[in-house]
Write an enzyme that holds these catalytic residues in place. Structure first.
Site, mmCIF file in Angstrom:
data_model
loop_
_atom_site.group_PDB
_atom_site.id
_atom_site.type_symbol
_atom_site.label_atom_id
_atom_site.label_comp_id
_atom_site.label_asym_id
_atom_site.label_seq_id
_atom_site.Cartn_x
_atom_site.Cartn_y
_atom_site.Cartn_z
ATOM 1 N N GLY A 7 -3.496 -26.724 8.034
ATOM 2 C CA GLY A 7 -4.130 -25.464 8.125
ATOM 3 C C GLY A 7 -3.923 -25.106 9.044
ATOM 4 O O GLY A 7 -4.616 -23.281 9.278
ATOM 5 N N GLY A 10 -4.599 -20.394 8.428
ATOM 6 C CA GLY A 10 -5.844 -20.349 7.954
ATOM 7 C C GLY A 10 -6.950 -19.929 8.912
ATOM 8 O O GLY A 10 -6.766 -19.274 10.236
ATOM 9 N N GLY A 13 -7.958 -22.499 12.177
ATOM 10 C CA GLY A 13 -6.443 -22.557 12.516
ATOM 11 C C GLY A 13 -5.616 -21.209 13.144
ATOM 12 O O GLY A 13 -4.657 -21.968 13.810
ATOM 13 N N GLU A 84 -9.505 -28.027 1.056
ATOM 14 C CA GLU A 84 -9.210 -27.199 -0.062
ATOM 15 C C GLU A 84 -10.830 -26.915 0.316
ATOM 16 O O GLU A 84 -11.777 -28.004 0.660
ATOM 17 C CB GLU A 84 -9.464 -27.877 -1.370
ATOM 18 C CG GLU A 84 -7.767 -28.006 -1.840
ATOM 19 C CD GLU A 84 -7.475 -26.617 -2.000
ATOM 20 O OE1 GLU A 84 -8.018 -26.066 -1.500
ATOM 21 O OE2 GLU A 84 -6.095 -26.853 -2.571
ATOM 22 N N THR A 85 -11.783 -25.716 0.167
ATOM 23 C CA THR A 85 -13.117 -25.435 0.621
ATOM 24 C C THR A 85 -13.441 -24.907 -0.627
ATOM 25 O O THR A 85 -12.959 -23.834 -0.959
ATOM 26 C CB THR A 85 -13.006 -24.832 2.266
ATOM 27 O OG1 THR A 85 -12.342 -23.036 2.215
ATOM 28 C CG2 THR A 85 -12.574 -25.265 2.952
ATOM 29 N N TYR A 187 -16.845 -31.038 -3.156
ATOM 30 C CA TYR A 187 -16.488 -30.890 -0.959
ATOM 31 C C TYR A 187 -17.491 -32.088 -0.849
ATOM 32 O O TYR A 187 -16.400 -31.957 0.652
ATOM 33 C CB TYR A 187 -16.898 -29.106 -1.159
ATOM 34 C CG TYR A 187 -16.403 -28.983 0.377
ATOM 35 C CD1 TYR A 187 -15.118 -28.811 0.913
ATOM 36 C CD2 TYR A 187 -17.387 -28.886 1.521
ATOM 37 C CE1 TYR A 187 -14.896 -28.441 2.189
ATOM 38 C CE2 TYR A 187 -16.848 -28.246 2.176
ATOM 39 C CZ TYR A 187 -15.336 -28.501 2.941
ATOM 40 O OH TYR A 187 -15.092 -27.651 3.906
#
Length: 376
Positions: A7, A10, A13, A84-85, A187
């Site tokens: 990630g 992102g 990241g 996944e957020t 989540y």
């Protein structure tokens, strides 16, 4: 060291990658460049362009074994950010969130447990969402951890948390790392399992595990188009388009908003500091800020004269309050955030104005939740 960041293109990241390169580390980034995060032309996204020429980049998924084996080859440290957020989206895309967050972490550990490698430490991005509601003090001085709020109470406009058997008002206090873990969303469940997988498996195979429970991270570069990225960027984008802001509940719900640069510095300590080994840390500011304060501050900084409406809407799976106790990370790693909320949000507003409003699927995301009776 040789560091793999999953990630790594992102929001967090990419900044972490640049900071580690600056410090002399050899960084590999693995990222799927998901359209929801990076847009329809992901190779033009801010995160990807920042790291493309400064790291070894691999485009692929953490759920693909061949890709993960290639990415892990020769690495000494793994910073596992890929996930996944989105609290709301997770409540109806359950398989997707479980496959990526739990499945991807399981695959990585399976490879490490069953093959030759050079990995000495795995740093996993956990989340404040694993706590569910935060910690409270009851009138008798004891600490309590309220369960999910009742839909009937919220329909009646009563959004405060309650604890069965406790009379009187509960006092919100900082949530420390020993607080009860009881996530209220899919989540949150997946982040709990990610953390527990790393912190259970790694020591058993001779790898140091480190878990950071990030609070609500924000700052420049946070996607303005992703409707699941966080309220600061969502509100900024709506205001710049002249659209009204719908404040859920009564606007007094609060979070610990931590600036992205501070999160990066904490994570660098997780990569480098010997005392981080096999420990779990909160990463926040230790200060709660209400959603109404967020909206009013952004309106002022963006000079956006838009209606800010308190609707009483609410989402199932949302919590009322949570903010971090920062004593452990301060004592063990010497970490202290350098950005308070006002300074950080000013940086975000300046960046948002320069970036301009972007097309967003925010309304579509709300419609999807309404269709599934998750938004009331």
């Amino acid at each position: 060291m040789k560091v793999l960041i999953t990630g790594g293109a992102g929001f967090i990241g990419s900044r972490l990658a640049l900071r580690l390169v600056e410090k002399g580390h050899d960084v590999t980034v693995l990222d799927s460049l998901l359209e929801q995060v990076h847009g329809a032309d992901p190779e033009q996204s801010e995160g990807y362009r920042a790291i493309a020429e400064k790291t070894a980049f691999i485009r692929g998924s953490v759920t693909d074994r061949a890709t993960m084996e290639r990415a892990l080859d020769g690495q000494e440290v793994v910073v596992h950010l890929a996930a996944e957020t989105g609290t709301g989206q997770s409540m109806y895309q359950i398989e997707r969130y479980s496959d990526v967050n739990i499945g991807g972490t399981s695959l990585m550990l399976d490879i490490l447990a069953n093959g030759d490698h050079a990995v000495k430490r795995v740093v996993v991005a956990s989340s404040r969402s694993i706590y569910g509601e935060g910690r409270y003090r009851a009138p008798d001085g004891s600490y309590v951890y309220p369960e999910h709020r009742a839909e009937a109470d919220m329909q009646a406009g009563d959004f405060e948390v309650k604890q069965p058997g406790v009379d009187g008002t509960l006092e919100l206090v900082a949530t420390d790392e020993d607080s009860k873990i009881h996530p209220s969303s899919v989540y949150g469940i997946t982040k709990q399992v990610q953390e527990q997988l790393v912190m259970t498996v790694c020591p058993s195979i001779g790898i140091e595990g480190v878990a950071f429970r990030y609070q609500n991270v924000f700052g420049p570069g946070q996607s303005l188009s992703n409707p699941y990225t966080g309220i600061l960027s969502i509100f900024s984008n709506l205001m710049m388009q002249g659209k009204p802001i719908n404040i859920f509940e009564d606007g007094e719900e609060s979070r610990d908003f931590v600036f992205v640069d501070d999160v990066v510095e904490a994570t660098v300590l997780g990569v480098e500091h010997p005392a981080a080994a096999n420990e779990v840390f909160n990463v926040g500011t230790g200060v709660p800020v209400s959603v109404m304060t967020v909206a009013r501050t952004l309106s002022r900084l963006l000079e956006a004269d838009v209606p800010i409406e308190v609707s009483g809407n609410f989402r199932l799976g949302d919590i009322r309050h949570n903010y971090a106790d920062m004593a452990k990370i301060s004592d063990r790693l010497g970490f202290a955030p350098q950005f308070d909320f006002e300074r950080g949000i000013a940086r975000l507003a300046d960046w948002a104005k320069a970036s301009g409003p972007q097309e967003s699927a925010y309304q579509k995301s709300l419609d999807e939740m309404r269709e599934r009776k998750l938004l009331k």
